[in-house]
Write an enzyme that holds these catalytic residues in place. Structure first.
Site, PDB file in Angstrom:
ATOM      1  N   ASP A   1       0.845  -1.155   0.079  1.00 23.86           N
ATOM      2  CA  ASP A   1       0.101   0.057   0.000  1.00 23.86           C
ATOM      3  C   ASP A   1       0.674   1.318   0.059  1.00 23.86           C
ATOM      4  O   ASP A   1       0.484   2.260   0.563  1.00 23.86           O
ATOM      5  CB  ASP A   1      -1.088  -0.073   1.194  1.00 23.86           C
ATOM      6  CG  ASP A   1      -1.831  -1.209   1.138  1.00 23.86           C
ATOM      7  OD1 ASP A   1      -2.144  -1.497   0.260  1.00 23.86           O
ATOM      8  OD2 ASP A   1      -2.016  -1.764   2.401  1.00 23.86           O
TER       9      ASP A   1
ATOM     10  N   LYS B   1       2.090   2.481  -5.155  1.00 25.86           N
ATOM     11  CA  LYS B   1       2.937   1.859  -6.328  1.00 25.86           C
ATOM     12  C   LYS B   1       1.978   2.051  -7.669  1.00 25.86           C
ATOM     13  O   LYS B   1       2.638   2.219  -8.592  1.00 25.86           O
ATOM     14  CB  LYS B   1       3.293   0.328  -6.342  1.00 25.86           C
ATOM     15  CG  LYS B   1       4.419   0.156  -5.059  1.00 25.86           C
ATOM     16  CD  LYS B   1       4.716  -1.402  -4.919  1.00 25.86           C
ATOM     17  CE  LYS B   1       3.457  -2.223  -4.466  1.00 25.86           C
ATOM     18  NZ  LYS B   1       2.874  -1.967  -3.229  1.00 25.86           N
TER      19      LYS B   1
ATOM     20  N   ASN C   1      -4.690 -10.132  -4.134  1.00 30.54           N
ATOM     21  CA  ASN C   1      -4.659  -9.698  -2.710  1.00 30.54           C
ATOM     22  C   ASN C   1      -4.251  -8.084  -2.635  1.00 30.54           C
ATOM     23  O   ASN C   1      -4.454  -7.364  -1.970  1.00 30.54           O
ATOM     24  CB  ASN C   1      -3.489 -10.573  -1.884  1.00 30.54           C
ATOM     25  CG  ASN C   1      -2.494 -10.984  -2.598  1.00 30.54           C
ATOM     26  OD1 ASN C   1      -2.195 -10.885  -3.693  1.00 30.54           O
ATOM     27  ND2 ASN C   1      -1.478 -11.465  -1.872  1.00 30.54           N
TER      28      ASN C   1
ATOM     29  N   GLY D   1      -4.215  -4.430  -4.577  1.00 31.47           N
ATOM     30  CA  GLY D   1      -5.139  -3.392  -4.900  1.00 31.47           C
ATOM     31  C   GLY D   1      -4.364  -2.026  -5.435  1.00 31.47           C
ATOM     32  O   GLY D   1      -3.896  -1.564  -4.559  1.00 31.47           O
ATOM     33  N   HIS D   2      -4.073  -1.833  -6.675  1.00 33.44           N
ATOM     34  CA  HIS D   2      -3.521  -0.618  -6.916  1.00 33.44           C
ATOM     35  C   HIS D   2      -4.540   0.470  -7.548  1.00 33.44           C
ATOM     36  O   HIS D   2      -5.215   0.098  -8.283  1.00 33.44           O
ATOM     37  CB  HIS D   2      -2.405  -0.901  -8.118  1.00 33.44           C
ATOM     38  CG  HIS D   2      -1.165  -1.714  -7.925  1.00 33.44           C
ATOM     39  ND1 HIS D   2      -0.330  -2.134  -8.619  1.00 33.44           N
ATOM     40  CD2 HIS D   2      -1.042  -2.009  -6.389  1.00 33.44           C
ATOM     41  CE1 HIS D   2       0.527  -2.726  -8.003  1.00 33.44           C
ATOM     42  NE2 HIS D   2       0.269  -2.803  -6.748  1.00 33.44           N
TER      43      HIS D   2
ATOM     44  N   THR E   1      -5.981 -11.660   3.241  1.00 33.05           N
ATOM     45  CA  THR E   1      -6.922 -11.278   2.728  1.00 33.05           C
ATOM     46  C   THR E   1      -7.865 -12.122   2.094  1.00 33.05           C
ATOM     47  O   THR E   1      -9.179 -11.803   1.574  1.00 33.05           O
ATOM     48  CB  THR E   1      -6.463 -10.564   1.292  1.00 33.05           C
ATOM     49  OG1 THR E   1      -5.859 -11.632   0.501  1.00 33.05           O
ATOM     50  CG2 THR E   1      -5.433  -9.634   1.309  1.00 33.05           C
TER      51      THR E   1
ATOM     52  N   GLN F   1       2.466  -6.031  -3.155  1.00 32.16           N
ATOM     53  CA  GLN F   1       2.742  -6.107  -1.881  1.00 32.16           C
ATOM     54  C   GLN F   1       3.852  -5.039  -1.425  1.00 32.16           C
ATOM     55  O   GLN F   1       4.322  -4.053  -1.958  1.00 32.16           O
ATOM     56  CB  GLN F   1       2.946  -7.553  -1.222  1.00 32.16           C
ATOM     57  CG  GLN F   1       1.525  -8.198  -1.143  1.00 32.16           C
ATOM     58  CD  GLN F   1       1.009  -8.827  -2.608  1.00 32.16           C
ATOM     59  OE1 GLN F   1       1.883  -9.488  -3.161  1.00 32.16           O
ATOM     60  NE2 GLN F   1      -0.266  -8.509  -3.051  1.00 32.16           N
TER      61      GLN F   1
ATOM     62  N   THR G   1      -8.340  -3.507  -1.363  1.00 29.97           N
ATOM     63  CA  THR G   1      -8.892  -4.777  -1.838  1.00 29.97           C
ATOM     64  C   THR G   1     -10.121  -5.363  -0.656  1.00 29.97           C
ATOM     65  O   THR G   1     -11.050  -5.746  -1.060  1.00 29.97           O
ATOM     66  CB  THR G   1      -7.827  -5.949  -1.802  1.00 29.97           C
ATOM     67  OG1 THR G   1      -6.974  -5.555  -2.599  1.00 29.97           O
ATOM     68  CG2 THR G   1      -8.155  -7.257  -2.056  1.00 29.97           C
TER      69      THR G   1
HETATM   70  P1  IMP Z   1      -2.503 -13.085   1.792  1.00 29.89           P
HETATM   71  O1  IMP Z   1      -1.360 -12.501   0.878  1.00 29.89           O
HETATM   72  O2  IMP Z   1      -4.020 -12.662   1.474  1.00 29.89           O
HETATM   73  O3  IMP Z   1      -2.087 -14.334   2.179  1.00 29.89           O
HETATM   74  O4  IMP Z   1      -2.044 -12.056   3.119  1.00 29.89           O
HETATM   75  C1  IMP Z   1      -0.899 -12.154   3.925  1.00 29.89           C
HETATM   76  C2  IMP Z   1      -0.623 -10.914   4.447  1.00 29.89           C
HETATM   77  O5  IMP Z   1      -0.460  -9.792   3.360  1.00 29.89           O
HETATM   78  C3  IMP Z   1      -1.892 -10.066   5.285  1.00 29.89           C
HETATM   79  O6  IMP Z   1      -1.324  -9.410   6.429  1.00 29.89           O
HETATM   80  C4  IMP Z   1      -2.366  -9.061   4.263  1.00 29.89           C
HETATM   81  O7  IMP Z   1      -3.176  -8.325   4.937  1.00 29.89           O
HETATM   82  C5  IMP Z   1      -1.066  -8.857   3.640  1.00 29.89           C
HETATM   83  N1  IMP Z   1      -1.342  -8.275   2.193  1.00 29.89           N
HETATM   84  C6  IMP Z   1      -1.465  -8.929   1.011  1.00 29.89           C
HETATM   85  N2  IMP Z   1      -1.578  -8.214   0.048  1.00 29.89           N
HETATM   86  C7  IMP Z   1      -1.409  -7.005   0.351  1.00 29.89           C
HETATM   87  C8  IMP Z   1      -1.621  -5.837  -0.230  1.00 29.89           C
HETATM   88  O8  IMP Z   1      -1.440  -5.755  -1.500  1.00 29.89           O
HETATM   89  N3  IMP Z   1      -1.248  -4.792   0.609  1.00 29.89           N
HETATM   90  C9  IMP Z   1      -0.961  -4.759   2.085  1.00 29.89           C
HETATM   91  N4  IMP Z   1      -0.940  -5.695   2.660  1.00 29.89           N
HETATM   92  C10 IMP Z   1      -1.306  -6.900   1.878  1.00 29.89           C
END
Ligand code: IMP
Length: 429
Positions: free
Chosen positions: A19, A22, A44, A46-47, A135, A228, A304
């Site tokens: 976040d 980017k 997961n 979200g841009h 997510t 991420q 997201t």
């Molecule tokens: P997952 O990628 O859904 O398995 O989540 C694993 C961890 O990464 C969690 O703490 C999510 O909140 C975090 N996370 C995954 N994708 C993002 C993103 O794009 N931005 C911020 N946090 C993310």
């Protein structure tokens, strides 16, 4: 205005916990790129890009798609939820954005997120003692199947007999586990197969062997789009509170399948403060009125999941680590405007444990105590400023300190939500 930095192939990565903004930077850099490739993660991410009062949220497709004459690609390191991808394509097309097999290419080696991945993601999270706060998009379970060699790749997905075989095999293994461990109803082959076969037919025209296709196009300018952030990386991050992919710049070529490209610049994006969604350590986290201020002014709610983001002061110890982990040679600082209303701003310059300053980066971030340096705020709106020289003196002091501490030049500064509210700081070749 273009310059020598624009001539280089670039990997763009987040230096915090995601976040960092980017999407907007990618959108800006696209102007000087021909090809934009996502190399890891899935929906997961979200841009957000705001243009002409319209808000576009990208979960899978690189935001470069908003620009004419660009090729966007989804690399082999990405995991794809086909329903989400098709929704994204449809929504863009409805908004008048051209998305065709000519400007969107999807690797046949990317893996498909299946309904059982999403469900197990939620169920596992509920049962875990140490929750991650995922997510719930099925990201981790999909990568797990990939590594276990039972995943369904895009190539399998668009080949009906392969898809049927792999789906049957997966359900034979997963159904008893689901029932036994979670009391979950069995997944029915027929209903999933029928629905997903239709989705596969729609995705098929976009599938392209990226390694072969771009081999002939090495003269083009490539922009590798990371999702991420560094501390969510499966290896370099705050494990186990991480995502399941390799987020760092070293994965840009592998995750896109283009090992023959030379990347000239690793561009790291950091917010002027820090945020985190989900569980896990966060040394500079703040609460109370400052948290409320940053959440409100910075719109710190997940693109997201809509979850409120945890907020904290800028952590330079963390950033210095991220600079090394990604071999960053250029920085982008975003959301400088958000700090505009604060009288005092703090920055973490060292970690302490048991009263002593740490000389090395700690294995765990949960028991350390941040040491802060305080800066005066700038107390004014900076969103319309287009030049470093025009920034308030206190903002310049803040940014110069970041550069000096990290020993990396800042090349871009983002000062507002809108697409144009970003400018170049300096050029060093
Ligand atoms: P997952 O990628 O859904 O398995 O989540 C694993 C961890 O990464 C969690 O703490 C999510 O909140 C975090 N996370 C995954 N994708 C993002 C993103 O794009 N931005 C911020 N946090 C993310």
């Amino acid at each position: 205005m273009t310059n020598c930095l624009d001539e280089m192939n670039t990997a763009l990565v987040g230096l915090q916990w995601g976040d960092e903004g980017k999407g907007k930077v990618i959108d800006y850099l696209c102007r000087n790129s021909d090809v934009i490739i996502r190399f890891q993660g899935g929906n997961n991410a979200g841009h957000t890009v705001i243009t002409g009062g319209k808000k576009f949220i990208f979960h899978l497709i690189p935001s470069g798609i908003l620009h004419k004459n660009k090729i966007c690609a989804i690399g082999q390191g990405v995991v794809i939820d086909p329903e989400v991808l098709l929704d994204e394509i449809n929504n863009l097309q409805k908004s008048g954005v051209s998305v065709t097999p000519l400007n969107l290419k999807i690797s046949p080696y990317s893996h498909i997120i299946m309904p059982y991945h999403r469900i197990i993601d939620s169920l596992r999270e509920q049962k875990r003692i140490e929750k991650i706060g995922t997510t719930k998009r099925g990201i981790g379970p999909c990568y797990k199947d990939k590594v276990s060699r039972c995943g369904i790749r895009v190539a399998d997905f668009i080949t009906p007999e392969k898809f049927a075989l792999k789906l049957k095999d997966n359900l034979r293994e997963k159904n008893p586990i689901f029932k036994e461990a979670y009391g979950q109803e069995e997944f029915k082959f027929k209903s999933i197969y029928t629905k997903y076969k239709k989705l596969a037919e729609k995705i098929k025209p976009f599938v392209c062997d990226l390694t072969e296709y771009f081999y002939q196009k090495q003269k083009k300018r490539f922009l590798f789009e990371g999702a991420q952030g560094t501390f969510l990386d499966i290896d370099a991050g705050t494990y186990p509170f991480v995502t399941s992919s390799s987020v760092t710049a070293a994965n840009a070529l592998l995750g896109s399948g283009l090992p023959y490209i030379r990347i000239g610049k690793n561009l790291g994006v950091a917010k002027a403060y820090t945020t985190r969604v989900g569980e896990g350590p966060f040394p500079t986290e703040i609460n109370g009125k400052y948290l409320e201020f940053l959440q409100k002014e910075g719109g710190e709610f997940g693109a997201t999941t809509g979850r409120p983001r945890r907020c904290g002061w800028l952590d330079l110890v963390l950033l210095r680590r991220a600079v090394k982990v990604n071999n960053i040679n250029s920085l982008v600082i975003t959301k400088l405007d958000v700090l505009g209303g604060l009288k005092k701003i703090k920055v973490c310059t060292a970690y302490k444990a048991k009263g002593k300053k740490l000389k090395t980066f700690p294995y765990y971030l949960d028991k350390i105590c941040p040491e802060y340096k305080e800066f005066s705020g700038w107390g004014q709106d900076v969103s319309k400023i287009k030049k470093f020289a025009k920034l308030p003196k206190t903002a310049k002091i803040y940014l110069n300190f970041i550069e000096k501490y990290l020993k990396v030049p800042i090349s871009f500064i983002s000062v507002g939500k809108e697409r144009e509210e970003i400018f170049r700081k300096e050029v060093t070749c």
